[in-house]
Scaffold this active site. Sequence first.
Site, PDB file in Angstrom:
ATOM      1  N   HIS A 145      53.665  92.270  36.002  1.00  0.00           N
ATOM      2  CA  HIS A 145      52.403  92.175  35.258  1.00  0.00           C
ATOM      3  C   HIS A 145      51.368  93.198  35.680  1.00  0.00           C
ATOM      4  O   HIS A 145      50.178  93.017  35.422  1.00  0.00           O
ATOM      5  CB  HIS A 145      51.821  90.763  35.416  1.00  0.00           C
ATOM      6  CG  HIS A 145      52.731  89.708  34.865  1.00  0.00           C
ATOM      7  ND1 HIS A 145      52.801  88.440  35.391  1.00  0.00           N
ATOM      8  CD2 HIS A 145      53.642  89.761  33.874  1.00  0.00           C
ATOM      9  CE1 HIS A 145      53.697  87.738  34.713  1.00  0.00           C
ATOM     10  NE2 HIS A 145      54.238  88.518  33.791  1.00  0.00           N
ATOM     11  N   CYS A 156      43.369 107.659  26.225  1.00  0.00           N
ATOM     12  CA  CYS A 156      44.511 108.567  26.442  1.00  0.00           C
ATOM     13  C   CYS A 156      45.674 107.871  27.141  1.00  0.00           C
ATOM     14  O   CYS A 156      46.723 108.468  27.363  1.00  0.00           O
ATOM     15  CB  CYS A 156      44.052 109.785  27.259  1.00  0.00           C
ATOM     16  SG  CYS A 156      43.695 109.378  28.985  1.00  0.00           S
ATOM     17  N   THR A 237      55.959  79.722  42.003  1.00  0.00           N
ATOM     18  CA  THR A 237      55.586  79.912  40.606  1.00  0.00           C
ATOM     19  C   THR A 237      55.774  78.610  39.846  1.00  0.00           C
ATOM     20  O   THR A 237      56.682  77.839  40.103  1.00  0.00           O
ATOM     21  CB  THR A 237      56.389  81.044  39.932  1.00  0.00           C
ATOM     22  OG1 THR A 237      55.963  81.164  38.557  1.00  0.00           O
ATOM     23  CG2 THR A 237      57.886  80.795  39.970  1.00  0.00           C
ATOM     24  N   GLU A 264      55.542  71.730  45.051  1.00  0.00           N
ATOM     25  CA  GLU A 264      55.816  70.605  44.124  1.00  0.00           C
ATOM     26  C   GLU A 264      56.909  71.049  43.157  1.00  0.00           C
ATOM     27  O   GLU A 264      57.198  72.240  43.032  1.00  0.00           O
ATOM     28  CB  GLU A 264      54.554  70.249  43.328  1.00  0.00           C
ATOM     29  CG  GLU A 264      54.036  71.423  42.497  1.00  0.00           C
ATOM     30  CD  GLU A 264      52.692  71.152  41.826  1.00  0.00           C
ATOM     31  OE1 GLU A 264      52.070  70.125  42.119  1.00  0.00           O
ATOM     32  OE2 GLU A 264      52.283  72.000  41.024  1.00  0.00           O
TER      33      GLU A 264
END
Length: 290
Positions: A145, A156, A237, A264
């Site tokens: 990302h 440009c 994640t 978790e």
Amino acid sequence: MQISLLRITNRLGVCKVNIMATRQSSDLSKFKENLKGAKNIVILSGAGISAESGIPTFRGAGGYWRKYQASSLATPEAFKDNPSLVWEFYHYRREVAARAQPNAGHIAIAKFETKHSSNKNITVITQNVDGLHVRAGTKSLIELHGNLYKTRCTKCKEVLINMDSPICEALANRGAPDVNIVGSDIPVKSLPHCKKANCGGLLRPHIVWFGESLEPAVLEKAGEAMESCDVCLVVGTSSVVYPAAMFAPQAAARGATVAEFNIETTPATPDFHYYFEGPCGTTLPQALDV
Ligand code: BV8
Ligand code: ZN
């Protein structure tokens, strides 16, 4: 995998039931055996690996800046509507990440890479934009990302690394996360602009925003690593953002061994062979034996 029912009775006395999958932490020695025999290893990381460095994650309480949800500012629409507000948000995050230090999780990955550089192919694929994997010493890194310290000219399209603090005078001491600050009074002309002759276009963070496609070359490189890995570690994640959220379940489906490291369970946990519960600053050094 146990399913526990979370009964929530709301104000109207209506009982809602949330199904929260819980799962015991897996057997580390078995996973270590898999890792020892693996040739191609991918470590896929998300915001959770930087949490112990003091960088807020997206979905926890830290997912807010002022009264905005971070993900509502990480969009091309937000930048078009109010580039000054979005630049204050990213300037704040550049400053927070620059003051942060890689933690034991980042360092364990970098040490593991060095230790096995001669006998294993190890690739780190990160969703994070904070640059902490590189500062920890990781060499083989794919930033899905983008990066807080890269800018892209909206005119440009030139991409440059920019470590300046502040990135421009107008943003000095700005970006405070105080919920009472509404909007931004920084004139667009004072925001960072392209220094190329005959350009002068407004710069934006070279970051993939929600609703924007990932760079094809980055996607291709990540796809190759995911298709050839024997073992994949999925670290910190929530596995809700696509296309990154598909990578590990697809690898598990084709027979790679996938281990999730999180505090978790996530919607993807049931797809994986191993689940190691706990802060990855603790669990990764144990699992990687570094
Ligand atoms: C795309 C950069 C094709 C920004 C990020 C409508 C229109 C357009 C697209 C969509 C749409 N609806 C859905 C989509 C697709 C969208 C998407 O997936 N949305 C989700 C919300 C449903 N995806 C996209 O838009 C992607 N592009 O699809 O292009 C396209 C194009 C046009 C139209 C259609 C399709 C682009 C997505 C990239 C967005 N940019 N980052 C910035 O940083 O400012 S994503 C951002 O959130 C992060 O980079 C990260 O990737 C992502 C998820 O966050 P996580 O890393 O998982 O962090 P999170 O906070 O969620 O979770 C932290 C986890 O860590 C938790 O599980 C927690 O338990 C754990 N944890 C916490 N502490 C610890 C820990 N674990 C271990 N140890 C600890 N100590
Ligand atoms: Zn330019």
